[in-house]
Design a protein around this motif. Sequence first.
Motif, mmCIF file in Angstrom:
data_model
loop_
_atom_site.group_PDB
_atom_site.id
_atom_site.type_symbol
_atom_site.label_atom_id
_atom_site.label_comp_id
_atom_site.label_asym_id
_atom_site.label_seq_id
_atom_site.Cartn_x
_atom_site.Cartn_y
_atom_site.Cartn_z
ATOM 1 N N GLN A 586 0.986 -0.596 -0.056
ATOM 2 C CA GLN A 586 -0.088 0.107 0.066
ATOM 3 C C GLN A 586 1.104 1.534 -0.172
ATOM 4 O O GLN A 586 1.908 0.977 0.702
ATOM 5 N N SER A 587 0.462 2.434 -1.120
ATOM 6 C CA SER A 587 1.496 3.320 -0.810
ATOM 7 C C SER A 587 0.325 4.758 -2.293
ATOM 8 O O SER A 587 -0.857 4.071 -1.806
ATOM 9 N N MET A 588 1.040 5.355 -1.681
ATOM 10 C CA MET A 588 0.376 6.542 -2.356
ATOM 11 C C MET A 588 0.151 6.577 -3.951
ATOM 12 O O MET A 588 -0.430 6.917 -4.468
ATOM 13 N N PHE A 589 0.983 5.599 -4.614
ATOM 14 C CA PHE A 589 0.761 5.581 -6.165
ATOM 15 C C PHE A 589 -0.537 4.098 -5.815
ATOM 16 O O PHE A 589 -1.257 3.653 -7.439
ATOM 17 N N THR A 590 -0.590 2.963 -4.753
ATOM 18 C CA THR A 590 -2.024 1.999 -4.722
ATOM 19 C C THR A 590 -3.436 2.745 -5.629
ATOM 20 O O THR A 590 -3.804 3.712 -5.096
ATOM 21 N N GLY A 591 -3.915 2.302 -6.595
ATOM 22 C CA GLY A 591 -4.569 2.171 -6.917
ATOM 23 C C GLY A 591 -4.857 3.189 -8.136
ATOM 24 O O GLY A 591 -5.732 3.365 -8.959
ATOM 25 N N LYS A 592 -3.491 4.201 -8.263
ATOM 26 C CA LYS A 592 -3.472 5.489 -9.407
ATOM 27 C C LYS A 592 -3.142 5.230 -10.619
ATOM 28 O O LYS A 592 -2.299 4.270 -10.365
ATOM 29 N N THR A 593 -2.856 6.046 -11.552
ATOM 30 C CA THR A 593 -2.680 5.564 -12.886
ATOM 31 C C THR A 593 -0.922 7.002 -13.272
ATOM 32 O O THR A 593 -1.462 7.701 -12.622
ATOM 33 N N VAL A 594 -0.359 6.560 -13.490
ATOM 34 C CA VAL A 594 0.711 7.093 -13.381
ATOM 35 C C VAL A 594 1.564 7.223 -14.624
ATOM 36 O O VAL A 594 1.517 5.992 -15.837
ATOM 37 N N VAL A 595 2.191 8.144 -15.377
ATOM 38 C CA VAL A 595 2.673 8.246 -16.664
ATOM 39 C C VAL A 595 4.150 8.816 -16.200
ATOM 40 O O VAL A 595 5.107 9.384 -15.327
ATOM 41 N N LEU A 596 5.336 8.494 -16.797
ATOM 42 C CA LEU A 596 6.820 8.190 -16.949
ATOM 43 C C LEU A 596 6.904 9.215 -18.336
ATOM 44 O O LEU A 596 6.947 8.699 -18.889
ATOM 45 N N THR A 597 7.604 10.824 -17.727
ATOM 46 C CA THR A 597 8.557 10.822 -19.376
ATOM 47 C C THR A 597 9.811 12.120 -18.865
ATOM 48 O O THR A 597 10.077 11.694 -17.453
ATOM 49 N N GLY A 598 10.386 12.116 -20.121
ATOM 50 C CA GLY A 598 11.753 12.687 -19.607
ATOM 51 C C GLY A 598 13.066 11.567 -19.644
ATOM 52 O O GLY A 598 12.301 9.889 -19.229
ATOM 53 N N THR A 599 14.344 11.643 -19.231
ATOM 54 C CA THR A 599 15.227 10.896 -18.650
ATOM 55 C C THR A 599 14.769 10.486 -17.505
ATOM 56 O O THR A 599 15.530 11.623 -16.728
ATOM 57 N N ALA A 610 8.269 -1.262 -13.303
ATOM 58 C CA ALA A 610 8.584 -2.147 -12.010
ATOM 59 C C ALA A 610 8.446 -1.753 -10.540
ATOM 60 O O ALA A 610 7.173 -2.257 -9.980
ATOM 61 N N VAL A 611 8.634 -0.648 -10.277
ATOM 62 C CA VAL A 611 8.306 -0.291 -9.034
ATOM 63 C C VAL A 611 7.017 0.254 -8.603
ATOM 64 O O VAL A 611 6.437 -0.268 -7.498
ATOM 65 N N VAL A 619 0.929 1.993 -14.769
ATOM 66 C CA VAL A 619 1.628 2.736 -15.749
ATOM 67 C C VAL A 619 1.483 2.821 -16.679
ATOM 68 O O VAL A 619 0.985 1.913 -17.443
ATOM 69 N N SER A 620 0.848 4.001 -17.130
ATOM 70 C CA SER A 620 0.190 4.619 -18.477
ATOM 71 C C SER A 620 1.118 4.946 -19.448
ATOM 72 O O SER A 620 2.527 5.792 -18.805
ATOM 73 N N GLY A 621 1.377 5.161 -20.409
ATOM 74 C CA GLY A 621 2.203 5.853 -21.570
ATOM 75 C C GLY A 621 1.658 7.076 -21.697
ATOM 76 O O GLY A 621 2.165 8.084 -22.657
ATOM 77 N N SER A 622 0.438 7.189 -21.887
ATOM 78 C CA SER A 622 0.070 8.960 -22.367
ATOM 79 C C SER A 622 -0.920 9.563 -21.555
ATOM 80 O O SER A 622 -1.124 8.715 -20.249
ATOM 81 N N VAL A 623 -1.446 10.863 -21.047
ATOM 82 C CA VAL A 623 -1.790 12.004 -20.516
ATOM 83 C C VAL A 623 -2.756 11.901 -20.479
ATOM 84 O O VAL A 623 -3.465 12.323 -21.277
#
Length: 665
Positions: A586-599, A610-611, A619-623
Amino acid sequence: MDIEKRILELREILERLSYEYYVLDHPSATDQEYDRYMQELTKLEEENPQYMDENSPTQRVGGAVLEGFTKVTHKRMMLSLGNAFHLDDLRAFDERVRAVTADPQYVVELKLDGLAMSLHYHDGRFVQAVTRGDGLVGEDVTSNVKTIKSIPMAIDLMGDVEVRGEVYMPKASFQKLNEQRKEKGEEEFANPRNAAAGSIRQLDSSIAASRGLDAFWYYFMDAQSFGYQTHWEAMAAMDDLHIRTNPNRRLCHTIEEAWEFIQEITAKRNELPYEIDGMVLKLNDLSAQEQVGYTAKTPKWAIAYKFPAEEVETRLLDIVLTVGRTGRITPNAVLEPVRVAGTTVSAAQLHNEDLIKERDIRVHDIVVVRKAGDIIPEVVRPITKRRESGIQVPYRFPHACPICGSELVRYPDEAAHFCINPDCPARVVESMIHFASRDAMDIDTLGDKKVELFHKEGFLNTIEDIYTLKERREEILQLEGFKEKSVDKLLSAIENSKQQPLEKLLYGLGINQVGEKAAKILAHQFQTMDALMKATREELIQIRDVGEITADSIYTFFKEPVNMELIAQLKGYGLRMDSDQEQIQQSMFTGKTVVLTGTLSIMSRNEASAVLEKLGAKVSGSVSKKTDYVVYGEAAGSKLDKAEKLGVATMDEAAFQQEVSKYEI
């Protein structure tokens, strides 16, 4: 004579002489004197076995033969280091540190290219050596490590002491070992690091003892509890304890000072008697280290500077094709052997026809070769001005498979050519090698050579044949080099592989477009093989990160009668057909949609994904408006802009690392 007292005295003398010889390189006794002390001690111990000690100098020669290595969980995770490749990367690291602590000093050390190791002492006695492993769990290799004569079997410090460092093979030992292997007709080691790792994992410690290994130690665990306030002091304390540290280190007050030292070492790198692949910067103040903190995998108070790839010139002798398990054809450069970044290189991948054309690479060219990331050989460019008239001509890609002769196919939008003959011997062999590989079913004793040999002998023609090898035991024993112990170990590894979870099996089957990540997603979504086999194309497309092409490939695979029969046979042999349920933290990210961008500079996108998944995020590829967080690194572009316009919460990499470091991942 007090025999026990004399035995203890001789052990102390021999330990001191070993330290002088192997660490200080300044012996105070001749070899003959050392041998006389050793002979006297050996005789006394043999005549008085009640005084035998496993840490005695007489026990360093090895001889213990183990059944296997015991797994050991590290008291504290053995972390890896974030990488820097330029001075600007080091300045950025310095800025991050200065944001937490003022006026930092850095200890700059050599980055040994060896095998990470942990040494344990209890009340002054050496008790255990453990490999890094995956950082959480390593292997007990005590019997092999204690054959390294520079490592003290006793230290003048009570309590539980742990030091970490690197076991390596000196260049001279590496050269001698490969000469011996060449004379015996054995395969030579590719580089000193592989040779060191292979030596440490020998079950017979006398083999490890013969390999001329050595070690440097660079980290004193929990040094503050012993009264040391800086890393520099802790290193000096290890020197005082006769624990061998590398003298090539410097305390620097600025990044510019650190850079000057890096340039000094770079200039004399090739003169060192051991291989290094970079330099390491560590924040000196131990209390400040804890303030700066850690990411999930790396300390934020240290960074590794990696040397630029070394470029050399050699002649390209030929271009040959290899066939992969999917039928993919890979062109490979055959090179005149040349030394690059510490190893001899005689081949390099050329990837596909387009790359060969773009770089205008021709047979008989003089070419520039380097190792990408100091690991993978690549042909950078030809030296066109050194071409000879009529000798080098443009390369024409063959039309037929080099193994079975079938016509090669190049699909639209594909850079590679393929052999589409499913019965091509090369494809058959490669599919079994992939199935047995570490990331798939992890049958560690069924390597490439054994698969090729067993295929040649008619024992292996399909994946399911792997699980019938036990019926061939007597035939295998008739083959040259196969003994009962090794064959039984192989058969045991095959039997154990039946317990691998569904995601490993799916990856091992080699379904086109299904890599490790997709296999995990499918296993998590469907939980059982039966459920996945019943999935419709539409159901597959709806799954995150499974697009139309991948969905078509999966759907088609499980509708092919030959593949349905393969699954049925594997079921019959007792292979697991279900998945391990991952425990979500359980964390602040549980159940949330997150996008990673940049280097991202600390971990790769895949590692960050994976984390996040282990913390219950999608983890989604688009905003979009449904996005909860956007985590951004350097050079973040349109996705970050869109997030700000939509009012989506954003988090830079430093804040993300600080958040995920709270969890055990």
